[in-house]
Design a protein around this motif. Structure first.
Motif, PDB file in Angstrom:
ATOM      1  N   GLU A 269       0.827  -1.212   0.000  1.00  0.00           N
ATOM      2  CA  GLU A 269       0.000   0.000   0.000  1.00  0.00           C
ATOM      3  C   GLU A 269       0.860   1.261   0.000  1.00  0.00           C
ATOM      4  O   GLU A 269       0.554   2.223  -0.723  1.00  0.00           O
ATOM      5  N   LEU A 270       1.919   1.267   0.797  1.00  0.00           N
ATOM      6  CA  LEU A 270       2.780   2.441   0.837  1.00  0.00           C
ATOM      7  C   LEU A 270       3.474   2.648  -0.508  1.00  0.00           C
ATOM      8  O   LEU A 270       3.564   3.777  -1.012  1.00  0.00           O
ATOM      9  N   ARG A 271       3.954   1.574  -1.094  1.00  0.00           N
ATOM     10  CA  ARG A 271       4.601   1.684  -2.400  1.00  0.00           C
ATOM     11  C   ARG A 271       3.650   2.243  -3.448  1.00  0.00           C
ATOM     12  O   ARG A 271       4.009   3.129  -4.232  1.00  0.00           O
ATOM     13  N   TYR A 272       2.410   1.767  -3.440  1.00  0.00           N
ATOM     14  CA  TYR A 272       1.463   2.109  -4.502  1.00  0.00           C
ATOM     15  C   TYR A 272       0.800   3.465  -4.294  1.00  0.00           C
ATOM     16  O   TYR A 272       0.556   4.200  -5.263  1.00  0.00           O
ATOM     17  N   TYR A 273       0.497   3.810  -3.027  1.00  0.00           N
ATOM     18  CA  TYR A 273      -0.344   4.987  -2.765  1.00  0.00           C
ATOM     19  C   TYR A 273       0.400   6.178  -2.160  1.00  0.00           C
ATOM     20  O   TYR A 273      -0.227   7.181  -1.837  1.00  0.00           O
ATOM     21  N   ARG A 274       1.710   6.110  -2.010  1.00  0.00           N
ATOM     22  CA  ARG A 274       2.395   7.176  -1.286  1.00  0.00           C
ATOM     23  C   ARG A 274       2.276   8.529  -1.976  1.00  0.00           C
ATOM     24  O   ARG A 274       2.399   9.570  -1.325  1.00  0.00           O
ATOM     25  N   PRO A 278      -2.796  10.088   0.512  1.00  0.00           N
ATOM     26  CA  PRO A 278      -2.058  10.376   1.753  1.00  0.00           C
ATOM     27  C   PRO A 278      -2.580   9.631   2.973  1.00  0.00           C
ATOM     28  O   PRO A 278      -1.793   9.242   3.847  1.00  0.00           O
ATOM     29  N   VAL A 279      -3.896   9.443   3.060  1.00  0.00           N
ATOM     30  CA  VAL A 279      -4.454   8.747   4.224  1.00  0.00           C
ATOM     31  C   VAL A 279      -4.019   7.292   4.234  1.00  0.00           C
ATOM     32  O   VAL A 279      -3.543   6.769   5.255  1.00  0.00           O
ATOM     33  N   MET A 280      -4.165   6.617   3.104  1.00  0.00           N
ATOM     34  CA  MET A 280      -3.756   5.224   3.019  1.00  0.00           C
ATOM     35  C   MET A 280      -2.253   5.085   3.269  1.00  0.00           C
ATOM     36  O   MET A 280      -1.803   4.172   3.978  1.00  0.00           O
ATOM     37  N   ALA A 281      -1.464   5.992   2.711  1.00  0.00           N
ATOM     38  CA  ALA A 281      -0.020   5.934   2.908  1.00  0.00           C
ATOM     39  C   ALA A 281       0.358   6.132   4.375  1.00  0.00           C
ATOM     40  O   ALA A 281       1.257   5.461   4.895  1.00  0.00           O
ATOM     41  N   SER A 282      -0.334   7.048   5.059  1.00  0.00           N
ATOM     42  CA  SER A 282      -0.054   7.291   6.473  1.00  0.00           C
ATOM     43  C   SER A 282      -0.377   6.068   7.311  1.00  0.00           C
ATOM     44  O   SER A 282       0.387   5.698   8.229  1.00  0.00           O
ATOM     45  N   ILE A 283      -1.493   5.424   7.034  1.00  0.00           N
ATOM     46  CA  ILE A 283      -1.863   4.200   7.758  1.00  0.00           C
ATOM     47  C   ILE A 283      -0.814   3.126   7.515  1.00  0.00           C
ATOM     48  O   ILE A 283      -0.376   2.437   8.444  1.00  0.00           O
ATOM     49  N   ALA A 284      -0.393   2.975   6.267  1.00  0.00           N
ATOM     50  CA  ALA A 284       0.596   1.951   5.932  1.00  0.00           C
ATOM     51  C   ALA A 284       1.913   2.192   6.672  1.00  0.00           C
ATOM     52  O   ALA A 284       2.528   1.254   7.193  1.00  0.00           O
ATOM     53  N   ARG A 285       2.354   3.454   6.742  1.00  0.00           N
ATOM     54  CA  ARG A 285       3.585   3.763   7.468  1.00  0.00           C
ATOM     55  C   ARG A 285       3.462   3.383   8.944  1.00  0.00           C
ATOM     56  O   ARG A 285       4.393   2.833   9.536  1.00  0.00           O
ATOM     57  N   ARG A 286       2.297   3.700   9.534  1.00  0.00           N
ATOM     58  CA  ARG A 286       2.104   3.377  10.941  1.00  0.00           C
ATOM     59  C   ARG A 286       2.105   1.876  11.167  1.00  0.00           C
ATOM     60  O   ARG A 286       2.681   1.375  12.147  1.00  0.00           O
ATOM     61  N   VAL A 287       1.475   1.115  10.264  1.00  0.00           N
ATOM     62  CA  VAL A 287       1.429  -0.342  10.405  1.00  0.00           C
ATOM     63  C   VAL A 287       2.834  -0.928  10.285  1.00  0.00           C
ATOM     64  O   VAL A 287       3.226  -1.810  11.071  1.00  0.00           O
ATOM     65  N   ILE A 288       3.600  -0.479   9.312  1.00  0.00           N
ATOM     66  CA  ILE A 288       4.959  -0.979   9.156  1.00  0.00           C
ATOM     67  C   ILE A 288       5.776  -0.702  10.422  1.00  0.00           C
ATOM     68  O   ILE A 288       6.487  -1.580  10.927  1.00  0.00           O
ATOM     69  N   HIS A 289       5.644   0.507  10.947  1.00  0.00           N
ATOM     70  CA  HIS A 289       6.359   0.856  12.191  1.00  0.00           C
ATOM     71  C   HIS A 289       5.912  -0.057  13.337  1.00  0.00           C
ATOM     72  O   HIS A 289       6.756  -0.546  14.117  1.00  0.00           O
TER      73      HIS A 289
END
Length: 295
Positions: A269-274, A278-289
């Motif tokens: 998701e981060l790769r595709y939507y960054r 922005p909302v999806m990318a922010s969620i993905a960053r938090r999940v990865i962390h």
């Protein structure tokens, strides 16, 4: 038909186009107010029709089959589930301007949760576990394969490619180690069971701090029950993850596979939507962390 695009092959969908579809196919609703619902969702465009209905139209061809799946399976699954799920009312047909089936559902009240702003995460964890367990208990006979029915090993190449592409924004060494640990976990030994397969913030609703509805069943089908453990990292803070795990009695292997699923999905998701969502990318960053640090 308008609006910002998330996919190269996405078609334009706007209020005027949806209003035209409704007037042509369901004229009894043509005078009701219609407004676009702003959402981080990526597969469908959604509109509120009057006060009691939602119109949902696939953005891309790959989501078009979800309409038929939800109309067939949600009425069968709903009586066995502890919270509300979408109620399909009518199925719209394609026309010369819109190429795929679309649908109108009953409106479901609630808010999407924000991790860190949930009144009692432990209660939400219990509610999520109850939903996952209830879904898993439903007879799987004739059920379709989930969109995420593959084994983790089938995602190895794309997950490693995402880690490489995101090396500047994620800890690539930690992500690789976590991914390899998930790959080394024993596989699910049982038959495939019903899974939602996409339990993340945009797909659940809460009211008064409790789970009130689960929505968007586009990934629904049969698969490894560990896939639904992604809820631990997508929806819960660290102090509530143990509640979720204990309520489901998940063993170490299942938990490790669930962690791997959460990591793989979030990386993709981060790769595709960054750049586009922005909302999806922010969620993905938090999940990865969360997956990599446990926080």
């Amino acid at each position: 038909m308008g609006g910002g695009k998330l996919h190269a092959d996405e078609i334009d969908i706007d209020v005027s186009g949806v209003r035209r579809l409704i007037a042509a196919q369901f004229p009894q609703w043509s005078d009701l107010p219609l407004e676009r619902i702003e959402s981080a969702g990526t597969a469908n465009a959604m509109f509120r029709l009057g006060g009691a209905m939602t119109v949902r139209l696939p953005r891309v061809e790959g989501a078009a089959g979800d309409v038929e799946k939800e109309h067939r399976w949600l009425p069968r699954l709903a009586p066995s589930l502890p919270v509300a799920v979408p109620v399909p009312l009518v199925k719209g047909m394609p026309d010369e301007d819109y190429p795929w089936p679309w649908a109108v559902y009953r409106w479901l009240d609630g808010e999407t949760p924000v991790v860190g702003h949930i009144a009692d995460p432990g209660l939400l964890a219990e509610d999520l576990a109850e939903f996952v367990a209830a879904l898993r208990r439903i007879d799987p006979e004739d059920g379709p394969a989930s969109y995420r029915s593959e084994r983790l090993a089938a995602r190895d190449a794309t997950t490693r490619a995402a880690i490489g592409e995101l090396r500047a924004v994620v800890d690539a060494d930690a992500a690789t180690a976590a991914w390899e640990a998930a790959l080394n976990a024993p596989a699910w030994p049982g038959p495939a069971v019903w899974i939602h397969a996409d339990l993340q913030p945009g797909n659940v609703l809460i009211a008064d701090g409790r789970l009130s509805a689960v929505i968007d069943f586009g990934c629904l089908g049969l698969g490894d029950p560990a896939v639904d453990l992604i809820a631990a990292w997508y929806l819960l803070p660290p102090e509530a993850r143990g509640v979720f795990r204990s309520a489901l009695e998940r063993d170490d292997a299942a938990w490790e596979r669930g962690r791997g699923w959460a990591l793989s999905i979030a990386l993709d998701e981060l790769r595709y939507y960054r750049e586009t969502n922005p909302v999806m990318a922010s969620i993905a960053r938090r999940v990865i962390h969360a997956v990599l640090t446990g926080t």
